[in-house]
Scaffold this motif. Sequence first.
Motif, PDB file in Angstrom:
ATOM      1  N   ASP A  50       0.752  -1.169  -0.061  1.00 15.63           N
ATOM      2  CA  ASP A  50       0.103   0.019   0.084  1.00 15.63           C
ATOM      3  C   ASP A  50       0.658   1.371   0.046  1.00 15.63           C
ATOM      4  OD1 ASP A  50      -2.377  -1.599   0.103  1.00 15.63           O
ATOM      5  OD2 ASP A  50      -2.490  -1.418   2.178  1.00 15.63           O
ATOM      6  N   THR A  53       4.328   3.462  -4.469  1.00 12.40           N
ATOM      7  CA  THR A  53       3.905   4.473  -5.813  1.00 12.40           C
ATOM      8  C   THR A  53       4.880   4.100  -6.843  1.00 12.40           C
ATOM      9  OG1 THR A  53       5.231   6.314  -5.015  1.00 12.40           O
ATOM     10  CG2 THR A  53       2.929   6.094  -4.297  1.00 12.40           C
ATOM     11  N   ILE A  54       4.459   4.197  -8.109  1.00 13.07           N
ATOM     12  CA  ILE A  54       5.032   4.042  -9.254  1.00 13.07           C
ATOM     13  C   ILE A  54       5.190   5.153 -10.184  1.00 13.07           C
ATOM     14  CG2 ILE A  54       5.059   2.859 -11.470  1.00 13.07           C
ATOM     15  CD1 ILE A  54       3.483   0.561 -10.058  1.00 13.07           C
ATOM     16  N   LYS A  56       5.098   7.127 -13.606  1.00  7.85           N
ATOM     17  CA  LYS A  56       4.958   6.838 -14.889  1.00  7.85           C
ATOM     18  C   LYS A  56       6.026   7.658 -15.656  1.00  7.85           C
ATOM     19  CE  LYS A  56       0.276   5.656 -15.150  1.00  7.85           C
ATOM     20  NZ  LYS A  56      -0.994   6.171 -15.802  1.00  7.85           N
ATOM     21  N   VAL A  62       1.767   7.196  -9.363  1.00  2.17           N
ATOM     22  CA  VAL A  62       0.317   6.419  -9.172  1.00  2.17           C
ATOM     23  C   VAL A  62       0.549   5.388  -8.230  1.00  2.17           C
ATOM     24  CG1 VAL A  62      -1.134   4.879 -10.646  1.00  2.17           C
ATOM     25  CG2 VAL A  62      -0.016   6.892 -11.848  1.00  2.17           C
ATOM     26  N   LYS A  63      -0.338   5.289  -7.344  1.00  2.00           N
ATOM     27  CA  LYS A  63      -0.605   4.200  -6.415  1.00  2.00           C
ATOM     28  C   LYS A  63      -1.328   3.155  -7.191  1.00  2.00           C
ATOM     29  CE  LYS A  63      -0.628   5.597  -1.747  1.00  2.00           C
ATOM     30  NZ  LYS A  63       0.565   4.592  -1.307  1.00  2.00           N
ATOM     31  N   PRO A  64      -0.621   1.865  -7.240  1.00  3.57           N
ATOM     32  CA  PRO A  64      -1.467   0.581  -7.741  1.00  3.57           C
ATOM     33  C   PRO A  64      -2.386   0.248  -6.972  1.00  3.57           C
ATOM     34  CG  PRO A  64       0.880  -0.024  -7.116  1.00  3.57           C
ATOM     35  CD  PRO A  64       0.622   1.454  -6.889  1.00  3.57           C
ATOM     36  N   LYS A  66      -6.188  -2.313  -6.480  1.00  3.60           N
ATOM     37  CA  LYS A  66      -6.312  -3.883  -6.661  1.00  3.60           C
ATOM     38  C   LYS A  66      -6.658  -4.042  -8.088  1.00  3.60           C
ATOM     39  CE  LYS A  66      -8.489  -4.988  -2.234  1.00  3.60           C
ATOM     40  NZ  LYS A  66      -9.504  -5.459  -1.667  1.00  3.60           N
ATOM     41  N   LYS A  67      -6.252  -5.105  -8.650  1.00  3.73           N
ATOM     42  CA  LYS A  67      -6.178  -5.565 -10.158  1.00  3.73           C
ATOM     43  C   LYS A  67      -7.842  -5.520 -10.498  1.00  3.73           C
ATOM     44  CE  LYS A  67      -4.716  -9.011 -13.067  1.00  3.73           C
ATOM     45  NZ  LYS A  67      -3.833 -10.450 -13.130  1.00  3.73           N
ATOM     46  N   GLN A  68      -8.045  -4.921 -11.566  1.00  2.00           N
ATOM     47  CA  GLN A  68      -9.380  -4.566 -11.960  1.00  2.00           C
ATOM     48  C   GLN A  68      -9.530  -5.648 -12.851  1.00  2.00           C
ATOM     49  OE1 GLN A  68      -9.607  -0.941 -14.016  1.00  2.00           O
ATOM     50  NE2 GLN A  68      -9.280   0.263 -12.047  1.00  2.00           N
TER      51      GLN A  68
END
Length: 80
Positions: A50, A53-54, A56, A62-64, A66-68
């Motif tokens: 949690d 942060t990634i 780009k 961007v904070k990833p 849950k997988k959509q």
Amino acid sequence: MNMEEKIKRINQLYHKSQGEGLTEEEKLEQKNLRAEYAASVRANLRSQLDSITIQKPDGTLVKPGKKQEKDASDSREGTV
């Protein structure tokens, strides 16, 4: 009982189970301690994930989440 003590007790029960065996009470204690340990590991991992942060290529952070899930039509593409 802190986590270090729980791990020590889990290991004691494991070694005892390999040698002389465990009583039903000890088996239950071992099961509960293992469950508590696994829950703690999952919570710690979730906390670490949690906090990630990634960045780009355009510089936005961007904070990833849950997988959509894909739409049902997308996931069935290519099936017969």
